[in-house]
Enzyme design. Structure first.
Site, PDB file in Angstrom:
ATOM      1  N   HIS A   6      49.441  35.954  40.964  1.00 57.06           N
ATOM      2  CA  HIS A   6      48.435  36.339  41.590  1.00 57.06           C
ATOM      3  C   HIS A   6      46.618  35.713  41.496  1.00 57.06           C
ATOM      4  O   HIS A   6      46.040  37.252  41.810  1.00 57.06           O
ATOM      5  CB  HIS A   6      47.812  38.867  41.395  1.00 57.06           C
ATOM      6  CG  HIS A   6      49.625  38.680  41.441  1.00 57.06           C
ATOM      7  ND1 HIS A   6      49.820  39.510  42.968  1.00 57.06           N
ATOM      8  CD2 HIS A   6      50.776  38.428  41.644  1.00 57.06           C
ATOM      9  CE1 HIS A   6      51.062  39.948  43.136  1.00 57.06           C
ATOM     10  NE2 HIS A   6      51.938  39.248  42.045  1.00 57.06           N
ATOM     11  N   LYS A  15      34.448  38.557  44.346  1.00 56.88           N
ATOM     12  CA  LYS A  15      34.500  39.036  45.334  1.00 56.88           C
ATOM     13  C   LYS A  15      32.681  38.689  46.466  1.00 56.88           C
ATOM     14  O   LYS A  15      33.101  39.594  47.119  1.00 56.88           O
ATOM     15  CB  LYS A  15      35.208  40.451  45.316  1.00 56.88           C
ATOM     16  CG  LYS A  15      36.248  40.042  44.641  1.00 56.88           C
ATOM     17  CD  LYS A  15      36.698  41.741  44.347  1.00 56.88           C
ATOM     18  CE  LYS A  15      38.198  41.370  44.073  1.00 56.88           C
ATOM     19  NZ  LYS A  15      39.354  41.489  44.340  1.00 56.88           N
ATOM     20  N   THR A  42      44.144  42.584  49.954  1.00 58.39           N
ATOM     21  CA  THR A  42      45.169  43.533  50.791  1.00 58.39           C
ATOM     22  C   THR A  42      44.859  44.533  51.047  1.00 58.39           C
ATOM     23  O   THR A  42      44.686  44.972  52.798  1.00 58.39           O
ATOM     24  CB  THR A  42      45.864  44.278  50.060  1.00 58.39           C
ATOM     25  OG1 THR A  42      45.637  44.389  48.518  1.00 58.39           O
ATOM     26  CG2 THR A  42      47.449  43.196  49.526  1.00 58.39           C
TER      27      THR A  42
HETATM   28  C1  26Q Z   1      46.001  40.764  32.113  1.00 57.97           C
HETATM   29  C2  26Q Z   1      46.325  40.825  30.744  1.00 57.97           C
HETATM   30  C3  26Q Z   1      45.776  41.362  30.159  1.00 57.97           C
HETATM   31  C4  26Q Z   1      44.448  42.879  30.775  1.00 57.97           C
HETATM   32  C5  26Q Z   1      44.978  42.671  31.788  1.00 57.97           C
HETATM   33  C6  26Q Z   1      45.535  41.164  32.581  1.00 57.97           C
HETATM   34  C7  26Q Z   1      45.510  41.576  34.842  1.00 57.97           C
HETATM   35  C8  26Q Z   1      45.927  43.135  34.785  1.00 57.97           C
HETATM   36  C9  26Q Z   1      45.728  43.149  36.159  1.00 57.97           C
HETATM   37  C10 26Q Z   1      45.037  40.619  34.789  1.00 57.97           C
HETATM   38  C11 26Q Z   1      44.840  40.079  36.167  1.00 57.97           C
HETATM   39  C12 26Q Z   1      45.191  42.142  36.957  1.00 57.97           C
HETATM   40  C13 26Q Z   1      44.903  41.795  37.977  1.00 57.97           C
HETATM   41  C14 26Q Z   1      45.162  41.573  39.663  1.00 57.97           C
HETATM   42  C15 26Q Z   1      44.848  41.536  40.743  1.00 57.97           C
HETATM   43  O1  26Q Z   1      44.574  42.976  41.370  1.00 57.97           O
HETATM   44  N1  26Q Z   1      45.056  40.724  40.967  1.00 57.97           N
HETATM   45  C16 26Q Z   1      44.875  40.698  43.040  1.00 57.97           C
HETATM   46  O2  26Q Z   1      46.272  41.059  43.273  1.00 57.97           O
HETATM   47  C17 26Q Z   1      46.511  41.124  45.090  1.00 57.97           C
HETATM   48  C18 26Q Z   1      47.936  41.722  44.846  1.00 57.97           C
HETATM   49  O3  26Q Z   1      48.436  40.141  45.390  1.00 57.97           O
HETATM   50  C19 26Q Z   1      45.720  40.012  45.816  1.00 57.97           C
HETATM   51  O4  26Q Z   1      45.659  40.654  46.819  1.00 57.97           O
HETATM   52  C20 26Q Z   1      44.171  39.483  45.183  1.00 57.97           C
HETATM   53  O5  26Q Z   1      44.093  38.734  46.291  1.00 57.97           O
HETATM   54  C21 26Q Z   1      44.464  39.341  43.817  1.00 57.97           C
HETATM   55  O6  26Q Z   1      42.619  39.076  43.270  1.00 57.97           O
END
Ligand code: 26Q
Length: 829
Positions: free
Chosen positions: A372, A571, A673
């Site tokens: 992602h 963003k 999304t």
């Molecule tokens: C990882 C390790 C430790 C702590 C937190 C995390 C962590 C948590 C959440 C890393 C990333 C996220 C979330 C990422 C996210 O929401 N990405 C989005 O995903 C969407 C669905 O595919 C896309 O539409 C977005 O473009 C993308 O930014």
């Protein structure tokens, strides 16, 4: 541990009636006999009584679906995710069951309003943003498509923090969403699992002389499952979301107590219970946090053990592991649950006694990974030393996987040590790290990105080496959103209007919205009039909410220009603010010929440790304060920051938006999304050539989309010689905007607080290259304003946006996952 091996003999449960009378009787029963409340009670008890009433009416279908999916030969998918951003459930189940009318009527006779009762439900905010909400939309679509897919996650006691704005700054408050109880969950302690941490590996030779490993002297934690029903749309299918709660083992306490340390034993209990305590509020990596790694392993281990337990029950005698990968597929939502590559190996080797090559063959046929992110700094890695302490046996296995993998790499590219170290699962250096994305790729048969551009960029950039080795593993699955929640529930007026023209089938087959396209033509005055009226009513509903939450008056004749999403530099909420300041300058300069009034709404949470993102929130609030209190500006321009943006607020925001801001630096937003939710609800998009924006543009046609900014290749080409001053020099509008910022016009009482923001914009190493896109953005916004002047044209474009959004249903996305990755047969309940 539980035993439901007699399930094949169980009679299906009878469905309960859903007439107004039956609902009303059951509601009264729960309210009085279960909850001990009477008719004058507060909405929260009425909400609980109604939810229990509905849950009863879901139960038979839930049981039937579950039994059907357990049958021998049924292949199943498990969606493993650290996040499920579900939001509220009551309205969703009512829609899916098709009993809103009689429920409303039943409540009315008892002097309750369905709407008030729905408001009493807390959002299940078990996610940060896009990735977590996507998981929730996927579950909705799988149930609707009757696909046997189970979600596995963590039952955090505290979800995403509640954001309060104090003096313009973000303040984080805990989200104790379970305080009033959760009527939708069913605890199933009989299926608890034991999760090991710490200890060490003991090797010995068994009777046949084979070397076997045993992970011993561990500090164990118990995982207790809580099940939530996931109803399909009017199809009697009810899938399951199984969330794990962590708790201490009993004997652990006792051991410590016998050793004389009562308080240490209680502390140990705490540390076990900490695992499922709180969602990490970062939407990028929170590097190196031990508790986060514990959460990841806790989820992976509990879920895999649970799958194996259920699958083994299908066999009368010895389970046939050669069948495992035929029957089971795990989809990993980003790298967060990726430790399951090693965990599945561990169980197959150490507990089931399989040989390495057989175990590895099973693992690499049953795991699939979705990426992602395109930001290299967001790729998860964990210090090897942390693994050593916490998961020593898993580290052994990761090393073995890596050494076999690197042998394959060196066979393919002999002597290329450079490439070996690039591809290695272990990153060498002063601090060694485990690269979770590499582990995921090596262990999976499918690797997908979430929009066409994103998947291409993965192959060309981040994962290029792996693509060269295994091109056949890589594929794209463009994201979507569920039209049930994001249109049918959140926009009942538009739903009614569309259904009056083309029937109701579009709700489960969104491609049918194409039939709305001809209705956009000018001669369809009545439909167009109705479309406008719907938007107007939705704007009034949003304006009311903005008044209540932000204390800012939005005039519904103005254009509602909205950007809601996590606050992040990539963003570019800053670009939006720069434009708002530019509009303000125009008003102040009297440059207001053919003015299009705008109400700009910005909302989103900043990760608590992300200081610049928090500065951006403060800036938005400060700019809003000045603009909204300037009588010369009046209704020409408003700016509001929407506090505590979450799923439930999006249900009001998306239908009320005219313009959707999707303005990330090209090549940085994997998909997006929110862009899809706005489009479905008839907003026009101003956006960069990034993520799913590109596919939105292609679906609706460029004449119905406001495109601006550098493309991904242009961004990368400019990066090395990006000079913000040059853009400023050649642009008087930009100079004027930056001058206002620099002179402290928006922070006269708090000098210097925006210096970091200003410096980031002026920095030639600004990775997001915001100023490079300023001119193009402002020019495109002028076209937006000009289009707004022609309301008839706007309505046409609005209708065409909704009518072209069929592709962005998660029903389509799930169909593609199933065709290309999962290969499941639908199972009807
Ligand atoms: C990882 C390790 C430790 C702590 C937190 C995390 C962590 C948590 C959440 C890393 C990333 C996220 C979330 C990422 C996210 O929401 N990405 C989005 O995903 C969407 C669905 O595919 C896309 O539409 C977005 O473009 C993308 O930014």
């Amino acid at each position: 541990m539980g035993n439901d091996s007699n399930h094949k003999r169980r009679e299906p449960l009878a469905r309960l009636e859903t007439t107004e009378e039956a609902l009303s009787d059951s509601f009264k029963h729960y309210l009085t006999y279960n909850l001990g409340r009477s008719s004058g009670t507060t909405p929260v008890y009425a909400y609980n009584a109604m939810s229990l009433t509905l849950r009863d009416r879901i139960m038979a279908d839930w049981r039937n679906t579950s039994l059907a999916q357990k049958q021998v030969g049924v292949r199943r998918t498990y969606y493993l995710s650290l996040e499920f951003l579900i939001g509220r459930a009551l309205g969703n189940h009512l829609l899916n069951m098709g009993i809103s009318k009689q429920t409303d009527a039943a409540l009315q006779t008892m002097c309750f309003e369905l709407e008030d009762i729905q408001e009493a439900e807390a959002d299940a905010g078990l996610g940060n943003g896009g990735l977590g909400r996507l998981a929730a939309c996927f579950l909705d679509s799988c149930a609707t498509l009757e696909l046997p897919v189970t979600g596995y996650g963590i039952r955090y006691q505290y979800g995403m923090f509640r954001q309060e704005i104090i003096n313009g700054f973000q303040d984080e408050e805990p989200d104790h969403w379970l305080r009033d109880g959760n009527p939708w969950e069913i605890e199933r302690p009989e299926y608890s699992q034991r999760i090991k941490f710490g200890g060490y590996t003991e090797y010995r030779h068994d009777d046949s002389g084979k070397l076997v490993a045993k992970w011993v002297d561990t500090r164990d934690v118990i995982a207790i499952p809580y099940d939530m029903p996931v109803t399909g749309y009017r199809n009697n299918t009810v899938n399951t979301l199984r969330l794990w709660h962590s708790t201490a083992t009993d004997e652990f306490n006792l051991d410590e107590f016998n050793a004389g340390s009562y308080s240490d034993s209680v502390a140990a209990k705490n540390s076990a219970e900490n695992i499922s305590m709180v969602l990490y509020p970062n939407d990028a990596t929170e590097n190196g946090k031990e508790l986060r790694l514990k959460q990841q392993y806790f989820l992976a281990s509990a879920s895999i053990q649970d799958v194996i337990r259920q699958w083994e029950k299908r066999f009368d005698g010895e389970p046939d592991y050669s069948q495992f990968a035929h029957d089971n597929v795990f989809q990993m939502n980003d790298t967060h649950p990726t430790i399951c590559v090693a965990e599945l190996m561990r169980i197959l080797l150490d507990e089931k006694g399989l040989e390495w090559k057989d175990a590895w063959s099973i693992v690499t046929k049953s795991l699939a990974y979705t990426n992602h992110t395109l930001l290299p700094e967001a790729l998860e890695k964990w210090p090897v030393s942390l693994f050593e302490c916490l998961l020593p046996r898993l580290l052994d296995i990761i090393y073995e996987i890596n050494s076999r993998f690197l042998r394959a790499v060196s066979q393919r590219w002999p002597g290329n040590t450079e490439r070996q170290s690039r591809m290695s699962i272990i990153e060498e250096g002063p601090v060694k790290h485990v690269r979770m994305a590499h582990l995921a790729i090596v262990g999976s048969f499918s690797i997908n990105g979430v929009a066409a551009l994103h998947s291409e960029l993965l192959k060309k950039g981040l994962f290029r080496d792996f693509y060269e080795l295994w091109p056949e593993k890589f594929n794209n699955k463009t994201n979507g959103v569920t039209p049930r929640r994001w249109v049918a529930q959140s926009n009942p007026l538009m739903t009614e209007l569309i259904s009056s023209q083309i029937g109701e089938d579009w709700i489960r087959d969104l491609s049918q919205l194409e039939q709305v396209k001809p209705l956009a033509q000018l001669e369809n005055t009545e439909f167009r009039q109705n479309w406008k009226a719907v938007k107007q009513a939705n704007k009034a509903r949003l304006a009311e909410l903005v008044k209540e939450r932000c204390d800012v008056e939005f005039n519904t004749d103005a254009m509602f220009d909205v950007q809601v999403k996590r606050i992040h530099e990539y963003k570019r909420q800053l670009l939006n603010v720069l434009h708002v300041i530019h509009l303000y300058n125009q008003v102040k300069n009297g440059d207001i010929k053919d003015w299009s009034p705008r109400c700009v709404l910005i909302g989103g949470k900043a990760a608590p440790g992300y200081l610049l993102a928090k500065d951006i929130i403060k800036l938005i609030n400060c700019v809003a304060e000045v603009i909204n209190n300037d009588s010369e500006v009046g209704d020409k321009l408003k700016l509001a920051f929407f506090p505590n943006y979450n799923v439930s607020s999006m249900e009001i925001i998306a239908p009320g938006a005219d313009l959707s801001e999707q303005i990330s630096t090209a090549g940085k937003e994997a998909s997006g999304t929110g862009n899809m939710k706005f489009m479905m609800n008839g907003a026009l998009t101003i956006g960069t050539y990034d993520g799913a924006n590109i596919e939105i543009l292609e679906a609706v046609g460029e004449e119905n989309f406001f495109l601006f900014g550098l493309r991904e290749n242009e961004v990368e080409a400019m990066r090395s010689h990006y000079r913000p001053e040059e853009f400023i020099e050649h642009d008087q509008d930009l100079q004027a905007v930056l001058n206002l910022l620099r002179c402290g016009h928006f922070n006269s009482n708090e000098p210097g607080i925006f210096n970091n923001i200003i410096n980031s914009l002026m920095n030639p190493h600004d990775p997001w290259m915001t100023l490079a896109d300023f001119r193009s953005y402002v020019d495109e916004q002028a076209k937006v304003s000009e289009t707004w002047q022609d309301q008839e044209k706007w309505v046409t474009m609005s209708i065409l946006n909704s009518a072209s959004s069929g592709f962005f249903s998660t029903d389509r996305t799930m169909h593609e996952y199933n065709q290309d990755i999962w290969h499941l047969e639908p199972v009807s309940g």
